[in-house]
Write a protein that holds these residues in place. Structure first.
Motif, PDB file in Angstrom:
ATOM      1  N   ALA A   1       0.832  -1.213   0.000  1.00  0.00           N
ATOM      2  CA  ALA A   1       0.000   0.000   0.000  1.00  0.00           C
ATOM      3  C   ALA A   1       0.860   1.253   0.000  1.00  0.00           C
ATOM      4  N   CYS A   2       1.946   1.260   0.759  1.00  0.00           N
ATOM      5  CA  CYS A   2       2.834   2.432   0.784  1.00  0.00           C
ATOM      6  C   CYS A   2       3.426   2.699  -0.599  1.00  0.00           C
ATOM      7  N   GLN A   3       3.889   1.628  -1.253  1.00  0.00           N
ATOM      8  CA  GLN A   3       4.501   1.814  -2.568  1.00  0.00           C
ATOM      9  C   GLN A   3       3.456   2.193  -3.616  1.00  0.00           C
ATOM     10  N   ALA A   4       2.269   1.584  -3.549  1.00  0.00           N
ATOM     11  CA  ALA A   4       1.213   1.923  -4.501  1.00  0.00           C
ATOM     12  C   ALA A   4       0.760   3.371  -4.320  1.00  0.00           C
ATOM     13  N   TYR A   5       0.752   3.855  -3.087  1.00  0.00           N
ATOM     14  CA  TYR A   5       0.391   5.250  -2.834  1.00  0.00           C
ATOM     15  C   TYR A   5       1.330   6.190  -3.594  1.00  0.00           C
TER      16      TYR A   5
ATOM     17  N   TRP B   1     -13.548  24.071  -2.708  1.00  0.00           N
ATOM     18  CA  TRP B   1     -13.177  22.867  -3.416  1.00  0.00           C
ATOM     19  C   TRP B   1     -11.745  22.501  -3.051  1.00  0.00           C
ATOM     20  N   THR B   2     -11.341  21.287  -3.349  1.00  0.00           N
ATOM     21  CA  THR B   2      -9.981  20.870  -3.037  1.00  0.00           C
ATOM     22  C   THR B   2      -9.443  19.963  -4.133  1.00  0.00           C
ATOM     23  N   GLY B   3      -8.282  20.311  -4.641  1.00  0.00           N
ATOM     24  CA  GLY B   3      -7.642  19.513  -5.676  1.00  0.00           C
ATOM     25  C   GLY B   3      -6.502  18.665  -5.153  1.00  0.00           C
ATOM     26  N   ASP B   4      -6.193  18.743  -3.841  1.00  0.00           N
ATOM     27  CA  ASP B   4      -5.112  17.898  -3.340  1.00  0.00           C
ATOM     28  C   ASP B   4      -5.617  16.475  -3.139  1.00  0.00           C
ATOM     29  N   GLN B   5      -4.692  15.534  -3.163  1.00  0.00           N
ATOM     30  CA  GLN B   5      -5.074  14.128  -3.107  1.00  0.00           C
ATOM     31  C   GLN B   5      -5.844  13.833  -1.814  1.00  0.00           C
ATOM     32  N   PRO B   6      -6.948  13.083  -1.909  1.00  0.00           N
ATOM     33  CA  PRO B   6      -7.708  12.754  -0.701  1.00  0.00           C
ATOM     34  C   PRO B   6      -6.903  11.849   0.222  1.00  0.00           C
ATOM     35  N   ARG B   7      -7.328  11.799   1.473  1.00  0.00           N
ATOM     36  CA  ARG B   7      -6.619  11.018   2.472  1.00  0.00           C
ATOM     37  C   ARG B   7      -7.427   9.780   2.860  1.00  0.00           C
TER      38      ARG B   7
ATOM     39  N   TYR C   1      -8.516   7.991  -0.783  1.00  0.00           N
ATOM     40  CA  TYR C   1      -7.428   7.928  -1.769  1.00  0.00           C
ATOM     41  C   TYR C   1      -7.597   6.698  -2.647  1.00  0.00           C
ATOM     42  N   TRP C   2      -7.876   5.559  -2.030  1.00  0.00           N
ATOM     43  CA  TRP C   2      -7.994   4.296  -2.769  1.00  0.00           C
ATOM     44  C   TRP C   2      -9.299   4.241  -3.556  1.00  0.00           C
ATOM     45  N   ARG C   3     -10.355   4.846  -3.027  1.00  0.00           N
ATOM     46  CA  ARG C   3     -11.603   4.912  -3.798  1.00  0.00           C
ATOM     47  C   ARG C   3     -11.390   5.696  -5.088  1.00  0.00           C
ATOM     48  N   ARG C   4     -10.667   6.814  -4.990  1.00  0.00           N
ATOM     49  CA  ARG C   4     -10.420   7.617  -6.187  1.00  0.00           C
ATOM     50  C   ARG C   4      -9.546   6.851  -7.172  1.00  0.00           C
TER      51      ARG C   4
ATOM     52  N   LEU D   1      -5.154  -0.244   4.338  1.00  0.00           N
ATOM     53  CA  LEU D   1      -5.153   0.827   3.342  1.00  0.00           C
ATOM     54  C   LEU D   1      -5.103   2.207   3.998  1.00  0.00           C
ATOM     55  N   GLU D   2      -5.804   2.375   5.091  1.00  0.00           N
ATOM     56  CA  GLU D   2      -5.757   3.663   5.789  1.00  0.00           C
ATOM     57  C   GLU D   2      -4.363   3.915   6.361  1.00  0.00           C
ATOM     58  N   GLN D   3      -3.762   2.879   6.937  1.00  0.00           N
ATOM     59  CA  GLN D   3      -2.400   3.024   7.456  1.00  0.00           C
ATOM     60  C   GLN D   3      -1.409   3.273   6.320  1.00  0.00           C
ATOM     61  N   GLY D   4      -1.589   2.567   5.193  1.00  0.00           N
ATOM     62  CA  GLY D   4      -0.699   2.741   4.052  1.00  0.00           C
ATOM     63  C   GLY D   4      -0.783   4.127   3.456  1.00  0.00           C
ATOM     64  N   ALA D   5      -2.002   4.703   3.408  1.00  0.00           N
ATOM     65  CA  ALA D   5      -2.153   6.059   2.886  1.00  0.00           C
ATOM     66  C   ALA D   5      -1.492   7.075   3.802  1.00  0.00           C
ATOM     67  N   ALA D   6      -1.635   6.883   5.103  1.00  0.00           N
ATOM     68  CA  ALA D   6      -1.021   7.815   6.053  1.00  0.00           C
ATOM     69  C   ALA D   6       0.504   7.731   5.985  1.00  0.00           C
ATOM     70  N   ALA D   7       1.040   6.513   5.971  1.00  0.00           N
ATOM     71  CA  ALA D   7       2.487   6.355   5.886  1.00  0.00           C
ATOM     72  C   ALA D   7       3.008   6.799   4.519  1.00  0.00           C
ATOM     73  N   GLY D   8       2.239   6.497   3.459  1.00  0.00           N
ATOM     74  CA  GLY D   8       2.645   6.917   2.116  1.00  0.00           C
ATOM     75  C   GLY D   8       2.743   8.424   2.007  1.00  0.00           C
TER      76      GLY D   8
END
Length: 471
Positions: free
Chosen positions: A44-48, A218-224, A228-231, A273-280
């Motif tokens: 997940a970290c690398q995919a992020y 509005w926000t264009g930065d990557q979701p958290r 992130y994975w849904r997008r 996935l939530e942990q991977g997004a935060a660490a990523g």
């Protein structure tokens, strides 16, 4: 002597693997889930990091369509400071006109660009440049009709010679441009003369509307988190992935993201996935704000660095592909073209980034700083210094509602020798508000110094910008 090929387990393993119980030379059977949790977390970290440019554009597109109400026949124009607050590292002084399109829905897409001073182009959702238009493109500012073709799509048989073709490297594209005419009336006329429509509808195309954010948040930065994975799952359904990235598709498959299948992660995968997004994101922040790429500081005794570490729009280095360089730039910014990393005096742009003060400390919103800009800034067109929020990488949303100062500001105070002193801090300095950008206590920030049409003293480094230093 230990038998050859045996894996030593005598030393504690890092992270959650430290909880693994060993049964001789193997992990105990009831420790296998711990090992697999760690494996999937690392995937997940690398995919992020790999997916950052794709998720960034996909997120931005949702804002155009879902928040602003744009369609595949429209353009969104960002004019005011408020309009741009969701745009990652936006220039605060020049307008943006752009939108996102799915070539699998439109088929070959026509873009009619009027004659006049414009600069723009098309990129895919991996943020690779497909082609330039306007003064930097083949029409050289004379305008014309372009047809954008999807990957592997051939030009229509009835395509005439008055169309130029661009073959996209992706199914989803962004088309954007800027008007370079300083006269607002003429610039507005250029914007309204652009037409976008499917080639199949060329005989009776729908009108191209100009849509405004109109003050909407509005926000264009990557979701958290899980968003992130849904997008990523959503955009992956229509987007192609290069052959070089098939191993990343194996990672996504293990994480519950596949083409043609719903994204329905288990409670275990949701946690990972939530942990991977935060660490990523922590990895992305370090990779961006504490760059460890070879080019280093632009001047040996300054904190300013070249913000763009990509070598080219193809994101390919000598003997490798620029995974970490790409992650660095597309975490902190959006879009890339060759003109943004100009090597020709008087042409394109140059981007310098300051992520720390001259002492190497993070720039803090509660502190006061100064920046000395020496005389004769080597910029043919103009220069600007802009403040961004590290959390969003967007323009700082300060009470002042101004995030930059530069040579285009008519009221900029210049010293007798032609140099300029800029001020950053939560309260206006004793020198007054004219050369000041307000920062927010408790929030870190970073700055870009842009040179439009950089000149030879920039490339030779004979002109040297001061550091941002504590006042």
């Amino acid at each position: 002597m230990r038998p050859k090929g045996r894996c030593p387990m005598s030393e504690p393993l890092p992270g959650r693997l430290g909880d693994v119980v060993v049964d001789g030379d193997l992990p105990a059977r009831d420790s296998i889930p711990v090992v697999f949790d760690e494996l999937d977390y690392q995937l997940a970290c690398q995919a992020y990091l790999w997916a950052l440019p794709l998720v960034s554009y996909a997120q931005w597109k949702t804002q155009h369509y879902d928040v602003f109400g744009a369609t595949g026949s429209d353009l969104v124009r960002y004019l005011s400071y408020r309009d741009r607050l969701g745009l990652i590292t936006a220039n605060a002084t020049t307008p943006y006109i752009l939108n996102f399109f799915d070539l699998s829905e439109s088929g070959p897409l026509v873009i009619e660009l009027p004659a006049g001073p414009t600069a723009g182009g098309v990129s895919d959702f991996w943020q690779r440049e497909v082609g330039a238009m306007g003064e930097m493109g083949p029409d050289r500012g004379k305008g014309g009709k372009y047809v954008i073709l999807g990957p592997g799509v051939e030009a229509p048989e009835d395509l005439t010679d008055d169309y130029r073709t661009l073959q996209s490297s992706g199914v989803n594209i962004m088309f954007g441009f800027r008007t370079l005419d300083p006269d607002p009336t003429r610039a507005d006329a250029l914007v309204h003369a652009v037409r976008i429509y499917p080639f199949a509808e060329r005989d009776d195309p729908a009108p191209t509307r100009i849509v405004s954010p109109d003050g909407r948040a509005w926000t264009g930065d990557q979701p958290r988190g899980l968003d992130y994975w849904r997008r990523l799952h959503e955009i992956y359904q229509s987007e192609v992935v290069d052959e070089r990235d098939r191993f990343y598709l194996a990672m996504l498959r293990q994480l519950g993201i596949e083409k043609g299948r719903p994204f329905e992660p288990s409670e275990r995968l949701i946690r990972i996935l939530e942990q991977g997004a935060a660490a990523g994101e922590l990895m992305a922040q370090a990779n961006t704000f504490a760059k460890r790429f070879a080019q280093g500081a632009y001047w040996p005794d300054r904190a300013w660095e070249q913000a763009i570490v990509l070598d080219n729009s193809a994101q390919r280095g000598e003997g490798y592909d620029e995974l970490l360089e790409r992650a660095s730039w597309f975490y902190e910014a959006v879009s890339f073209s060759e003109a943004m990393k100009s090597t020709t005096p008087g042409v394109g742009q140059a981007y310098l980034g300051a992520y720390t003060d001259g002492n190497g400390d993070w720039l803090a919103g509660e502190r006061d700083y100064t920046l000395h800009v020496p005389a004769d800034v080597p910029a043919k067109l103009f220069w600007s210094a802009t403040v961004y929020d590290v959390t969003t990488r967007c323009l700082i949303d300060n009470p002042q509602q101004r995030g930059d100062r530069g040579s285009r500001d008519a009221d900029l105070i210049t010293n007798d020798d032609g140099s300029v002193d800029l001020y950053f801090g939560p309260e206006a300095p004793s020198a007054g508000e004219t050369n000041w950008v307000q920062t927010i206590p408790g929030q870190h920030w970073f700055s870009y110094f842009r040179l439009y049409g950089p000149l030879e003293p920039y490339f030779s480094r004979s002109w040297k910008l001061g550091d941002i230093v504590p006042a």
